[in-house]
Scaffold this active site. Structure first.
Site, PDB file in Angstrom:
ATOM      1  N   ARG A  60       0.827  -1.217   0.000  1.00  0.00           N
ATOM      2  CA  ARG A  60       0.000   0.000   0.000  1.00  0.00           C
ATOM      3  C   ARG A  60       0.857   1.260   0.000  1.00  0.00           C
ATOM      4  O   ARG A  60       0.416   2.323  -0.443  1.00  0.00           O
ATOM      5  CB  ARG A  60      -0.997  -0.025   1.161  1.00  0.00           C
ATOM      6  CG  ARG A  60      -2.077  -1.087   0.979  1.00  0.00           C
ATOM      7  CD  ARG A  60      -3.007  -1.163   2.178  1.00  0.00           C
ATOM      8  NE  ARG A  60      -2.354  -1.558   3.398  1.00  0.00           N
ATOM      9  CZ  ARG A  60      -2.175  -2.819   3.789  1.00  0.00           C
ATOM     10  NH1 ARG A  60      -2.636  -3.802   3.063  1.00  0.00           N
ATOM     11  NH2 ARG A  60      -1.544  -3.087   4.909  1.00  0.00           N
ATOM     12  N   GLU A  97       5.538  -9.770  15.445  1.00  0.00           N
ATOM     13  CA  GLU A  97       5.020 -10.337  16.686  1.00  0.00           C
ATOM     14  C   GLU A  97       5.486 -11.796  16.828  1.00  0.00           C
ATOM     15  O   GLU A  97       5.929 -12.229  17.874  1.00  0.00           O
ATOM     16  CB  GLU A  97       3.493 -10.261  16.653  1.00  0.00           C
ATOM     17  CG  GLU A  97       2.877 -10.279  18.021  1.00  0.00           C
ATOM     18  CD  GLU A  97       1.367 -10.135  17.923  1.00  0.00           C
ATOM     19  OE1 GLU A  97       0.864  -9.741  16.858  1.00  0.00           O
ATOM     20  OE2 GLU A  97       0.717 -10.446  18.936  1.00  0.00           O
TER      21      GLU A  97
HETATM   22  P1  AMP Z   1       4.367  -1.951  11.866  1.00  0.00           P
HETATM   23  O1  AMP Z   1       5.665  -2.495  11.343  1.00  0.00           O
HETATM   24  O2  AMP Z   1       3.877  -2.670  13.096  1.00  0.00           O
HETATM   25  O3  AMP Z   1       4.394  -0.443  12.054  1.00  0.00           O
HETATM   26  O4  AMP Z   1       3.264  -2.273  10.779  1.00  0.00           O
HETATM   27  C1  AMP Z   1       3.125  -1.479   9.672  1.00  0.00           C
HETATM   28  C2  AMP Z   1       2.762  -2.269   8.448  1.00  0.00           C
HETATM   29  O5  AMP Z   1       1.772  -3.247   8.693  1.00  0.00           O
HETATM   30  C3  AMP Z   1       2.203  -1.331   7.411  1.00  0.00           C
HETATM   31  O6  AMP Z   1       2.746  -1.677   6.148  1.00  0.00           O
HETATM   32  C4  AMP Z   1       0.703  -1.530   7.478  1.00  0.00           C
HETATM   33  O7  AMP Z   1       0.172  -1.573   6.185  1.00  0.00           O
HETATM   34  C5  AMP Z   1       0.504  -2.867   8.181  1.00  0.00           C
HETATM   35  N1  AMP Z   1      -0.425  -2.784   9.343  1.00  0.00           N
HETATM   36  C6  AMP Z   1      -0.106  -3.027  10.623  1.00  0.00           C
HETATM   37  N2  AMP Z   1      -1.180  -2.912  11.444  1.00  0.00           N
HETATM   38  C7  AMP Z   1      -2.219  -2.575  10.645  1.00  0.00           C
HETATM   39  C8  AMP Z   1      -3.602  -2.275  10.875  1.00  0.00           C
HETATM   40  N3  AMP Z   1      -4.147  -2.294  12.111  1.00  0.00           N
HETATM   41  N4  AMP Z   1      -4.364  -1.922   9.816  1.00  0.00           N
HETATM   42  C9  AMP Z   1      -3.838  -1.880   8.576  1.00  0.00           C
HETATM   43  N5  AMP Z   1      -2.554  -2.153   8.291  1.00  0.00           N
HETATM   44  C10 AMP Z   1      -1.734  -2.491   9.296  1.00  0.00           C
END
Ligand code: AMP
Length: 172
Positions: A60, A97
């Site tokens: 995205r 995670e």
């Molecule tokens: P993070 O590495 O935990 O910051 O996760 C970010 C990535 O995971 C991004 O590329 C988001 O598109 C996806 N992502 C994580 N959590 C969500 C969520 N609650 N809703 C949509 N996309 C998420």
């Protein structure tokens, strides 16, 4: 303006697994007025700042990154899942995670000293963006900011990135 943008994002409970509230930006993207507004709001922040490249994170982040790059007159660089980029790559691995994940960038995608925006749809724990920021920094890129449509503030993702280098349009 931001409230309308916010209400154009769909909440999908328990996706991709139980307990996750997925923020679905496809409903924002398919609305011409909302998509336009999102790109304009991000773009106005950076126009005139001499940004060379916007680095979009699969998948995205490609939509946000390419539209933003066009708006501000920058080039666009892809950060992809392993094995997708055809030329020589640098790779970064980061913790999820459960287990780890990896991302790649072409070795010649960034020249030292170039001014970079990193773009993705959403900042959650910050692991993904921090890994990409590490790659960009190793390659000598100058990170101006990491830009997101959505930030989930309670996950403190911005703490994994440099202070004052995070911008998000919509916060939850
Ligand atoms: P993070 O590495 O935990 O910051 O996760 C970010 C990535 O995971 C991004 O590329 C988001 O598109 C996806 N992502 C994580 N959590 C969500 C969520 N609650 N809703 C949509 N996309 C998420």
């Amino acid at each position: 303006m931001i409230d309308q943008l916010k209400s154009s994002i769909r909440d999908v409970p328990d996706f991709p697994k139980k307990g996750i509230l997925f923020k679905d930006i496809t409903t924002l993207c398919k609305d011409p007025a909302m998509f336009n507004r999102m790109v304009d709001l991000l773009g106005h922040r950076y126009i005139g700042q001499k940004i060379d490249l916007v680095v979009g994170i699969e998948a995205r982040g490609f939509i946000v990154g390419a539209a933003l790059a066009y708006k501000i007159g920058a080039g666009v660089v892809l950060v992809r899942k392993p094995g997708k980029l055809p030329h020589k790559t640098h790779k970064t691995s980061y913790s999820l995670e459960y287990g780890t994940d990896s991302l790649e960038i072409h070795q010649d995608a960034i020249q030292p000293g170039q001014n970079i925006i990193i773009a993705d749809d959403l900042l959650a724990t910050g692991g993904t963006a921090a890994a990409v920021a590490g790659l960009v920094t190793q390659m000598g890129g100058n990170i101006v900011e990491c830009a997101f449509i959505v930030e989930l503030e309670e996950l403190n993702g911005r703490d994994k990135l440099a202070p004052n280098q995070v911008f998000s349009l919509i916060k939850y």
